[in-house]
Design a protein around this motif. Sequence first.
Motif, mmCIF file in Angstrom:
data_model
loop_
_atom_site.group_PDB
_atom_site.id
_atom_site.type_symbol
_atom_site.label_atom_id
_atom_site.label_comp_id
_atom_site.label_asym_id
_atom_site.label_seq_id
_atom_site.Cartn_x
_atom_site.Cartn_y
_atom_site.Cartn_z
ATOM 1 N N GLN A 21 0.839 -1.205 0.000
ATOM 2 C CA GLN A 21 0.000 0.000 0.000
ATOM 3 C C GLN A 21 0.874 1.256 0.000
ATOM 4 N N LYS A 22 1.730 1.328 -1.012
ATOM 5 C CA LYS A 22 2.593 2.493 -1.184
ATOM 6 C C LYS A 22 2.726 2.756 -2.684
ATOM 7 N N TYR A 23 2.769 4.034 -3.043
ATOM 8 C CA TYR A 23 2.932 4.413 -4.440
ATOM 9 C C TYR A 23 4.419 4.668 -4.695
ATOM 10 N N PHE A 24 5.030 3.752 -5.444
ATOM 11 C CA PHE A 24 6.489 3.790 -5.646
ATOM 12 C C PHE A 24 6.829 4.722 -6.809
ATOM 13 N N ASP A 25 6.464 5.977 -6.648
ATOM 14 C CA ASP A 25 6.702 6.917 -7.743
ATOM 15 C C ASP A 25 7.724 7.941 -7.269
ATOM 16 N N ASN A 26 8.451 8.491 -8.202
ATOM 17 C CA ASN A 26 9.329 9.602 -7.858
ATOM 18 C C ASN A 26 10.557 9.196 -7.029
ATOM 19 N N PHE A 27 10.932 7.922 -7.125
ATOM 20 C CA PHE A 27 12.172 7.480 -6.479
ATOM 21 C C PHE A 27 13.195 7.137 -7.562
ATOM 22 N N ASP A 28 14.488 7.196 -7.217
ATOM 23 C CA ASP A 28 15.523 6.784 -8.164
ATOM 24 C C ASP A 28 15.588 5.265 -8.273
#
Lengths: 258, 253
Positions: free
Chosen positions: A185-192
């Motif tokens: 339940q996490k949005y894995f966006d905007n990470f390297d």
Amino acid sequence: MKSLVKKLANTNFGILLRNSFNFKPVSLGLFEKNYPVTVSDAFLWRTDNGYKTKFKYSDILNLFYKIKNSWVEFHFYSKNNKLIKIEKVNNLNLSNEFEINSKYLNNLEDYGTFFIYHFSENKNNLNNKDIISNRCYLGYSQNNNLYSFAHGNTLGKFTSIFSKENILTDIVKTSLFQNHTYTIQKYFDNFDKNELFFVNPTSKTIKFSIENKNFKLKSNNSLLVEIKGSLISIKSNCLFLRPTVFSYKGKYFDVHHS
Amino acid sequence: MNYFFGINDNLFKSEIQIPLFQNRNLKISNLKLFKTYPKNNKWVLKEITNKKINDFFFVLKNEDILSNEIFFLADETIVDKFDEYKLKNFNNFTDTSPAFRANFKIYLNQGGFSSYQSDYPYSMITKKGSILSSISSIANCDADKNYVLVKNIFEEPIEENFKAYLVNYKTKSIEEQFEIKTNYTNCIEISNKLIKPEIFLVTDRYLGVPMYVSEKNNFLSFEHTHPIHEYILSENKFVKVTNLKKEINEIIS
């Protein structure tokens, strides 16, 4: 008749069938034994890529049972479930810590699991139904920066507090089929970069798939998987396969249980 | 039912990602996001619009969050069901195993960030009690600064001060005390000299979720602590915890 069916449904085989056909599935098993039980999570250590790991734990037997002379044992395993070392610690404080770096693990720069067991010879303050579990806190530091902490995530193994029994596993239950899905339940966006750390806390081989890739994880093995997508579903034959998450951005990273 | 929360503070910023799916069932819900906060001894209800970033998540940025607000998913009938004097268990969408969680992130403008999967279960909202948390089990004496965030949500819309203490279990004395308040995300700074095995955080009348933050060179660590009864899995866990809490409560009474 009803109670016989209920009994059968709660045997290991009954639970396997229930999990396989998704009928009242069971994620975690019971520990009923004729001795007091110490349960450990399967904890992740990392010494790869500039990481070191700090482990913080409480003296549960002192805090709750007023047992002053207990000790703990740490059992370290490689990612392929090879025993690396066992360390015994006496003279516990109420809260304790130690650092796991590559030097501590014979210059090993890798990752794997470890377990903590609390032991005592004091039979007066414990009874055979007592079960303790040290979920503890793990800090991860990369390149000697601040430790970032997360707590234990997966019940792994257990044994007797009186230290005369075998170490047992299979608290987490499995299915015959890859028919259980867990979505983080996490949005894995905007990470390297994002990494998921998996451990197989069972005696069976776990099969799982993420982002259309298939993985096999042998008993008590561990695996780091880099993911690319923003929404991550894990389909597996394990009823409690919750990875630890590492998310990176610039020189900073975040770690948490999923 | 789970409630969610963040913090709005001068020290760090926060962001919350609230999923619209259950962790074992990716079917997307059409529930809406609401917030409520206490004002003049009543709960104020507001729908949050335009914060759905895709089918799967609501994302609340720092400017969408105040420390006295709590967030929850519900359908439009909430407007009729809502009781401005008491929080209710409005629906069971977030009653899942493993627990239904929202990602609660804190961050600094300089780049450091840290998060954990958070929730505040309805079962905690209806109870009074005390927090007991070992400071050194997660605070970091190598950090420049250490803080404990204490989130309390109580079913009644009260904004009442209560006390948090740092208690020395060995000397049976109070090292420091703080005023915190109900229905708020409180922030307490912990002096590094008090990060010792015998120091415990204790509250006197209300429950809450203690979360530990440490900061050094713009790096952050953020994690909640286990409720102390999770150390014991046998049936006698509440007896053991009650006995320990009694001992500690004698120090603060």
